[in-house]
Design a protein around this motif. Structure first.
Motif, mmCIF file in Angstrom:
data_model
loop_
_atom_site.group_PDB
_atom_site.id
_atom_site.type_symbol
_atom_site.label_atom_id
_atom_site.label_comp_id
_atom_site.label_asym_id
_atom_site.label_seq_id
_atom_site.Cartn_x
_atom_site.Cartn_y
_atom_site.Cartn_z
ATOM 1 N N PRO A 57 8.316 -4.998 -2.177
ATOM 2 C CA PRO A 57 7.387 -4.514 -3.212
ATOM 3 C C PRO A 57 7.959 -3.392 -4.068
ATOM 4 C CG PRO A 57 6.230 -4.804 -1.135
ATOM 5 C CD PRO A 57 7.687 -4.992 -0.844
ATOM 6 N N ALA A 58 8.785 -2.517 -3.457
ATOM 7 C CA ALA A 58 9.398 -1.442 -4.242
ATOM 8 C C ALA A 58 10.345 -2.019 -5.292
ATOM 9 C CB ALA A 58 10.131 -0.475 -3.316
ATOM 10 N N ALA A 59 11.113 -3.033 -4.897
ATOM 11 C CA ALA A 59 12.017 -3.668 -5.858
ATOM 12 C C ALA A 59 11.236 -4.370 -6.964
ATOM 13 C CB ALA A 59 12.923 -4.662 -5.131
ATOM 14 N N LEU A 60 10.123 -4.987 -6.604
ATOM 15 C CA LEU A 60 9.306 -5.668 -7.614
ATOM 16 C C LEU A 60 8.653 -4.674 -8.567
ATOM 17 C CD1 LEU A 60 7.631 -8.412 -5.393
ATOM 18 C CD2 LEU A 60 9.462 -8.716 -7.070
ATOM 19 N N ALA A 61 8.526 -3.405 -8.122
ATOM 20 C CA ALA A 61 7.995 -2.362 -9.001
ATOM 21 C C ALA A 61 9.043 -1.841 -9.976
ATOM 22 C CB ALA A 61 7.442 -1.207 -8.167
ATOM 23 N N GLY A 62 10.268 -2.344 -9.866
ATOM 24 C CA GLY A 62 11.318 -1.966 -10.801
ATOM 25 C C GLY A 62 12.302 -0.949 -10.278
ATOM 26 N N ALA A 120 0.827 -1.210 0.000
ATOM 27 C CA ALA A 120 0.000 0.000 0.000
ATOM 28 C C ALA A 120 0.861 1.260 0.000
ATOM 29 C CB ALA A 120 -0.934 -0.006 1.207
ATOM 30 N N LEU A 121 1.941 1.259 0.768
ATOM 31 C CA LEU A 121 2.811 2.429 0.834
ATOM 32 C C LEU A 121 3.550 2.640 -0.487
ATOM 33 C CD1 LEU A 121 4.119 4.741 2.397
ATOM 34 C CD2 LEU A 121 5.779 3.090 3.305
ATOM 35 N N VAL A 122 4.038 1.568 -1.067
ATOM 36 C CA VAL A 122 4.745 1.680 -2.347
ATOM 37 C C VAL A 122 3.818 2.243 -3.417
ATOM 38 C CG1 VAL A 122 5.775 0.304 -4.202
ATOM 39 C CG2 VAL A 122 6.457 -0.084 -1.825
ATOM 40 N N ALA A 123 2.568 1.772 -3.428
ATOM 41 C CA ALA A 123 1.606 2.284 -4.406
ATOM 42 C C ALA A 123 1.308 3.758 -4.163
ATOM 43 C CB ALA A 123 0.318 1.468 -4.345
ATOM 44 N N GLU A 124 1.151 4.136 -2.888
ATOM 45 C CA GLU A 124 0.844 5.533 -2.556
ATOM 46 C C GLU A 124 1.979 6.462 -2.980
ATOM 47 O OE1 GLU A 124 -2.096 8.141 -0.680
ATOM 48 O OE2 GLU A 124 -2.119 6.059 -1.368
ATOM 49 N N CYS A 125 3.204 5.970 -2.911
ATOM 50 C CA CYS A 125 4.370 6.776 -3.294
ATOM 51 C C CYS A 125 4.589 6.802 -4.804
ATOM 52 C CB CYS A 125 5.630 6.231 -2.619
ATOM 53 S SG CYS A 125 5.686 6.455 -0.834
ATOM 54 N N GLY A 126 3.852 5.993 -5.535
ATOM 55 C CA GLY A 126 4.014 5.960 -6.983
ATOM 56 C C GLY A 126 5.388 5.515 -7.419
ATOM 57 N N VAL A 127 5.934 4.508 -6.748
ATOM 58 C CA VAL A 127 7.270 4.012 -7.096
ATOM 59 C C VAL A 127 7.260 3.467 -8.516
ATOM 60 C CG1 VAL A 127 9.030 2.296 -6.549
ATOM 61 C CG2 VAL A 127 7.870 3.523 -4.692
ATOM 62 N N ARG A 128 8.266 3.878 -9.293
ATOM 63 C CA ARG A 128 8.340 3.523 -10.716
ATOM 64 C C ARG A 128 9.664 2.828 -11.038
ATOM 65 N NH1 ARG A 128 6.677 9.080 -10.776
ATOM 66 N NH2 ARG A 128 8.864 9.636 -11.105
ATOM 67 N N PRO A 129 9.710 2.106 -12.143
ATOM 68 C CA PRO A 129 10.983 1.518 -12.571
ATOM 69 C C PRO A 129 12.060 2.594 -12.688
ATOM 70 C CG PRO A 129 9.189 0.586 -13.848
ATOM 71 C CD PRO A 129 8.601 1.713 -13.042
ATOM 72 N N GLY A 130 13.226 2.296 -12.156
ATOM 73 C CA GLY A 130 14.338 3.237 -12.233
ATOM 74 C C GLY A 130 14.459 4.166 -11.041
ATOM 75 N N ASP A 131 13.432 4.281 -10.213
ATOM 76 C CA ASP A 131 13.526 5.115 -9.017
ATOM 77 C C ASP A 131 14.604 4.557 -8.083
ATOM 78 O OD1 ASP A 131 11.589 7.026 -9.556
ATOM 79 O OD2 ASP A 131 9.988 5.968 -8.494
ATOM 80 N N ARG A 132 15.340 5.469 -7.470
ATOM 81 C CA ARG A 132 16.252 5.092 -6.387
ATOM 82 C C ARG A 132 15.453 5.210 -5.088
ATOM 83 N NH1 ARG A 132 20.225 9.808 -7.085
ATOM 84 N NH2 ARG A 132 18.181 10.726 -7.501
ATOM 85 N N VAL A 133 15.240 4.102 -4.409
ATOM 86 C CA VAL A 133 14.356 4.054 -3.249
ATOM 87 C C VAL A 133 15.133 3.642 -2.005
ATOM 88 C CG1 VAL A 133 12.344 2.915 -2.202
ATOM 89 C CG2 VAL A 133 12.320 3.539 -4.632
ATOM 90 N N LEU A 134 14.897 4.347 -0.905
ATOM 91 C CA LEU A 134 15.424 3.969 0.404
ATOM 92 C C LEU A 134 14.258 3.635 1.314
ATOM 93 C CD1 LEU A 134 17.735 3.717 2.487
ATOM 94 C CD2 LEU A 134 17.344 6.142 3.038
#
Length: 276
Positions: free
Chosen positions: A66-71, A40-54
């Protein structure tokens, strides 16, 4: 208090926190009771392929995977690296590739503006010094990048669980703030201040139906959840207090029972963009 004394006290506190979260089986809580929250949090943040996420205070990767699975290119950071073993197993099973790094939410080991998205799923809320943790969240987010936080509310079930345990727990160290304050929108807005824009916040309820009785909930948390285990250890030599806490936690779950053991656990979902 001198700087050296303050530093020593902070190190001792962080050592205690690391040990607390290594107690029990927090990965079981994350995967069996609250698995939907990270997604739910990853979706709310709109995580996209190529994003650098912490993922700050990532635990066993409830949001990082889930963030990694989003690319995204994901770093999962936590004070308690003992949780990473389960996280690596879960990531491998899901086909997710990410980095796991030990790190203190109040002193993150990353350069300024290192990430496009910085998020935390019921994680950073447990850092004892809220202002320091909020400053770090902002610092490592690039200008225009997104910050996403999912935190238990004070009035919700987990917030009330902490309120129930408080009379039995040792007093917090000076300067430490209650974790559920991160579930108060005004508190988080004040922490982030004018360094962020486009703040969006809403309260959401997670339906939990894994416990048939109040006693079943209590016994699971006594065995698996570090903060609950720590409170019981603090009163282990007082059987009357142990029995009283046993009753109070079971009663709490019964009061929230919607029927058949189902409960709604309320959390705050807040996102923002770094402005400066």
């Amino acid at each position: 208090m001198t700087d050296s004394t303050t530093l020593g006290a902070d190190r001792a506190l962080k050592t205690k926190h690391r040990a607390m979260w290594a107690l029990g089986d927090y990965p079981a809580v994350a995967t069996e009771i609250i698995p939907e929250l990270g997604t739910a949090l990853v979706a709310e943040c709109g995580v996209r392929p190529g994003d650098r996420v912490l993922d700050v205070a990532a635990g066993s990767g409830n949001a990082a995977i889930p963030a990694a699975l989003a690319g995204a290119t994901v770093t999962a950071s936590d004070l308690t690296p003992e949780l990473f073993e389960a996280g690596r197993r879960d990531a491998a099973a899901a086909g997710a590739d990410l980095d796991w790094q030990e790190g203190d939410a109040e002193n993150l080991p990353y350069d300024d503006e290192s990430f496009d998205v910085v998020l935390s799923c019921v994680g950073v809320m447990f850092a004892p010094h809220h202002r320091a943790a909020a400053d770090e969240l902002v610092r490592v987010t690039r200008v225009g990048g997104r910050i996403g936080l999912l935190s238990w509310t004070p009035a919700g079930f987990i917030g009330q669980m902490f309120a129930t345990m408080k009379p039995y727990a040792p007093p917090p160290p000076p300067g430490a703030q209650p974790p559920p304050l991160w579930g108060d929108e005004e508190h988080v807005r004040a922490l982030l201040g004018d360094r962020v824009t486009d703040v969006s916040a809403r309260t959401v309820s997670l339906r939990v139906d894994g416990f048939a009785t109040g006693e079943e909930f209590r016994d699971f948390f006594k065995a698996a959840y570090g903060p609950t285990i720590a409170v019981y250890r603090a009163i282990a030599d007082d059987p009357d207090r142990v029995a009283a806490l046993d009753r109070d936690l079971a009663d709490l779950a019964r009061r929230h029972d919607l029927g058949g053991g189902a409960m709604d656990w309320e959390y705050l979902l807040l996102t923002a963009r770094r402005a400066t």
